[in-house]
Write an enzyme that holds these catalytic residues in place. Structure first.
Site, PDB file in Angstrom:
ATOM      1  N   ARG A 243     -63.484 -31.033  88.704  1.00 33.09           N
ATOM      2  CA  ARG A 243     -62.245 -30.266  88.608  1.00 33.09           C
ATOM      3  C   ARG A 243     -61.513 -30.347  89.937  1.00 33.09           C
ATOM      4  O   ARG A 243     -62.127 -30.252  91.009  1.00 33.09           O
ATOM      5  CB  ARG A 243     -62.523 -28.782  88.269  1.00 33.09           C
ATOM      6  CG  ARG A 243     -62.898 -28.535  86.812  1.00 33.09           C
ATOM      7  CD  ARG A 243     -61.715 -28.761  85.890  1.00 33.09           C
ATOM      8  NE  ARG A 243     -62.027 -28.505  84.487  1.00 33.09           N
ATOM      9  CZ  ARG A 243     -62.423 -29.426  83.615  1.00 33.09           C
ATOM     10  NH1 ARG A 243     -62.606 -30.672  84.027  1.00 33.09           N
ATOM     11  NH2 ARG A 243     -62.652 -29.111  82.358  1.00 33.09           N
ATOM     12  N   GLU A 272     -51.890 -31.658  88.189  1.00 38.81           N
ATOM     13  CA  GLU A 272     -51.981 -32.897  87.417  1.00 38.81           C
ATOM     14  C   GLU A 272     -50.761 -33.056  86.507  1.00 38.81           C
ATOM     15  O   GLU A 272     -50.502 -32.187  85.675  1.00 38.81           O
ATOM     16  CB  GLU A 272     -53.265 -32.904  86.593  1.00 38.81           C
ATOM     17  CG  GLU A 272     -54.517 -32.933  87.466  1.00 38.81           C
ATOM     18  CD  GLU A 272     -55.818 -33.031  86.678  1.00 38.81           C
ATOM     19  OE1 GLU A 272     -55.773 -32.953  85.424  1.00 38.81           O
ATOM     20  OE2 GLU A 272     -56.872 -33.201  87.305  1.00 38.81           O
ATOM     21  N   HIS A 290     -57.418 -38.487  85.479  1.00 35.68           N
ATOM     22  CA  HIS A 290     -58.307 -37.589  84.730  1.00 35.68           C
ATOM     23  C   HIS A 290     -58.891 -38.302  83.503  1.00 35.68           C
ATOM     24  O   HIS A 290     -58.653 -37.918  82.357  1.00 35.68           O
ATOM     25  CB  HIS A 290     -57.562 -36.312  84.307  1.00 35.68           C
ATOM     26  CG  HIS A 290     -58.496 -35.159  84.059  1.00 35.68           C
ATOM     27  ND1 HIS A 290     -58.180 -33.857  84.357  1.00 35.68           N
ATOM     28  CD2 HIS A 290     -59.754 -35.106  83.543  1.00 35.68           C
ATOM     29  CE1 HIS A 290     -59.181 -33.053  84.030  1.00 35.68           C
ATOM     30  NE2 HIS A 290     -60.152 -33.796  83.534  1.00 35.68           N
TER      31      HIS A 290
END
Length: 529
Positions: A243, A272, A290
């Protein structure tokens, strides 16, 4: 005179909203089990708030932010399912307070995330992405991309859960020494798969590479920062596929620029996509958008897992992946359901019959018998649900009742020792109820000092009244009920008739006006269980 009506229903999920791109198996499994599914992707917050009112369940991945505003707008929502690991895009506290289950699929993307971590570790050691990009630009820079072997190097793994374990076993095949830290996994367990556990203070100076696999929470934000980087070997390389925020991004940039950090593999960021491109553009950083769970296999597994977990819960088979409703995990057997009904019913009776209008100050729950040994957690919650349901604006269930009682100042205690005894206190007055499950049916054995000759079946419409014993009492009460069109279906009297004692009458329907009994009894209360 007090009145209360109560209904205890199982968790029912009839409609589910899927707000992101989830594997088609998710929808198929839900619909095969009679659940209506709607898919609406890329909704703005306002659109989700307007849409969520109509659904019992919500399935998300990581893009949908399930905030308190969204949760509070959800009138019927009972479950939020995250098709993936972690739930930091869900306000778990807000969901818990509203009695909503938050569920994830902790093992669905384990292999994919572990494999990406290993790929980044290898890429950092041999500068593979940079070399590939240089080749595409027409260059042949052999000296520029001099790398290092992983063999014999020390890998520090912070977080030794499912993913940390898989990373360890894979990187050991390269001849790496694996050390780690985890506050939960016992050292003996991690040692069985080749990871020596130690404190973070011991770990930092030993590592050639560090990878983090922890949840994002207060204790892990900025785990790697200026202070910890300073304790590491010069040139240490770090990987974060967990994370964004576990590694302090500003501190990482400073460490990269000073050479204290020799390279970073980043799949996740605080923001993000990241607007600040300083890390992404750094020559010693390998970054991905990601991609930890972005494999066909992980997506299929997560989509399938969340659907199967929801179906299992609805059918009463099992509860897997719940992050805020662990108390429910042991409540799926028939015996557990009977005990929950008993606890809720005793709580409801006591609150209805309590003479005090003041809020409860203390609840003591005592259980006796072998069948009660494993159920004290949910029995406490069940009793509190029954007690709290009468409070205005309060919708308690097994998920949120403990947090609700904390807010109201009720202290509770239980002794695991099937008989359940509950004592409540309010405004200096106390009231006791004793119950059990007999023949699969919850029954009340006693109320205050009155032990019933015939146990009271805790089902249907019940009328409790306290009065001095007299030969005319029952006939007088029956006369009042008959005049109101209410039939007596059962009657339970106390063994001891000394002083003011409690009686219970099962009735065909609630009495419209309890004050009709005032000339005959000291106190009266009714409820529907």
């Amino acid at each position: 005179m007090r009145e209360r009506r109560d209904h205890m229903a199982p968790i029912s999920i009839r409609t589910v909203l899927i707000s992101e791109s989830v594997d088609p198996r998710c929808r198929a499994i839900l619909e095969e089990n009679g659940i209506r599914v709607t898919e609406k992707q890329t909704m703005k917050k306002e659109e989700l708030i307007a849409e969520i009112k109509d659904y019992d369940g919500l399935v998300v991945r990581s893009a949908t932010k399930v905030t308190a505003d969204v949760i509070n707008a959800a009138d019927n929502l009972k479950i939020i399912g995250r098709a993936g690991t972690g739930v930091d895009n869900v306000d778990v506290d807000a969901a818990t307070k509203k009695g909503i289950i938050v569920m994830n699929t902790p093992s669905g993307n384990t292999i994919s995330a572990a494999e990406l971590t290993c790929a980044l570790l290898m890429s950092l050691s041999r500068n593979v992405p940079q070399a590939a990009m240089s080749m595409k630009q027409g260059n042949w820079d052999r000296k520029k991309f001099m790398g290092a072997e992983l063999y014999g190097k020390v890998l520090g793994i912070v977080g030794l859960g499912r993913i940390g374990k898989e990373v360890a076993t894979r990187m050991q095949s390269f001849g790496m020494k694996t050390i780690g830290y985890d506050p939960i996994t016992p050292p003996g367990v991690s040692a069985s798969w080749g990871v020596e556990q130690m404190s973070l203070e011991q770990l930092w100076p030993q590592c050639d590479y560090i990878t983090v696999h922890t949840p994002l929470m207060a204790a892990t934000v900025g785990l790697l920062n200026d202070e910890t980087f300073a304790k590491c070997k010069r040139g240490v390389k770090v990987v974060n596929c967990a994370r964004g925020g576990i590694i302090d991004e500003a501190a990482l940039l400073r460490a990269l620029e000073s050479g204290q950090c020799g390279g970073a593999g980043l799949d996740v960021f605080v923001e993000e996509p990241p607007k600040d491109r300083s890390l992404v553009q750094h020559p010693n950083v390998i970054s991905c958008p990601h991609l930890g769970a972005s494999t066909k296999e992980a997506q299929a597994r997560c989509g399938e897992d969340i659907a199967l977990q929801i179906v299992d819960m609805v059918k009463g088979n099992n509860l897997v992946g719940a992050v805020n409703a662990q108390v429910l995990a042991s409540t799926f057997s028939q015996e557990s359901q009977q005990l929950i009904k008993l606890g809720e019913a005793i709580g409801a009776v006591l609150r209805s019959c309590s003479a005090s209008k003041k809020p409860l100050s203390r609840v003591q729950i005592t259980t006796q018998g072998d069948c009660m040994k494993s159920c004290t957690g949910f029995m406490t919650s069940a009793v509190l649900v029954g007690l709290m349901s009468r409070e205005s604006g309060c919708c308690p269930n097994l998920i949120n009742v403990l947090s609700l009682t904390k807010e109201t100042g009720i202290t509770s205690g239980g002794v695991a020792a099937g008989v359940c005894e509950v004592v409540i206190e309010a405004d200096g007055c106390s009231l006791k109820g004793i119950g059990a499950v007999l023949g699969g049916v919850p029954v009340l054995l006693g109320l205050s000092d009155s032990v019933f000759r015939q146990p009271v079946t805790l089902a249907g419409n019940l009328l409790f009244f306290q009065a001095s014993a007299s030969p005319q009492l029952l006939s007088s009460v029956a006369g009042v009920l008959a005049s109101e069109g209410v039939q007596i279906e059962s009657f339970s009297a106390p063994v001891d008739h000394t002083g003011d004692v409690w009686y219970c009458v099962g009735v065909s329907s609630p009495l419209q006006d309890l004050s009709a009994l005032e000339p005959l009894v000291k106190d009266a209360a009714q409820l529907c269980v």
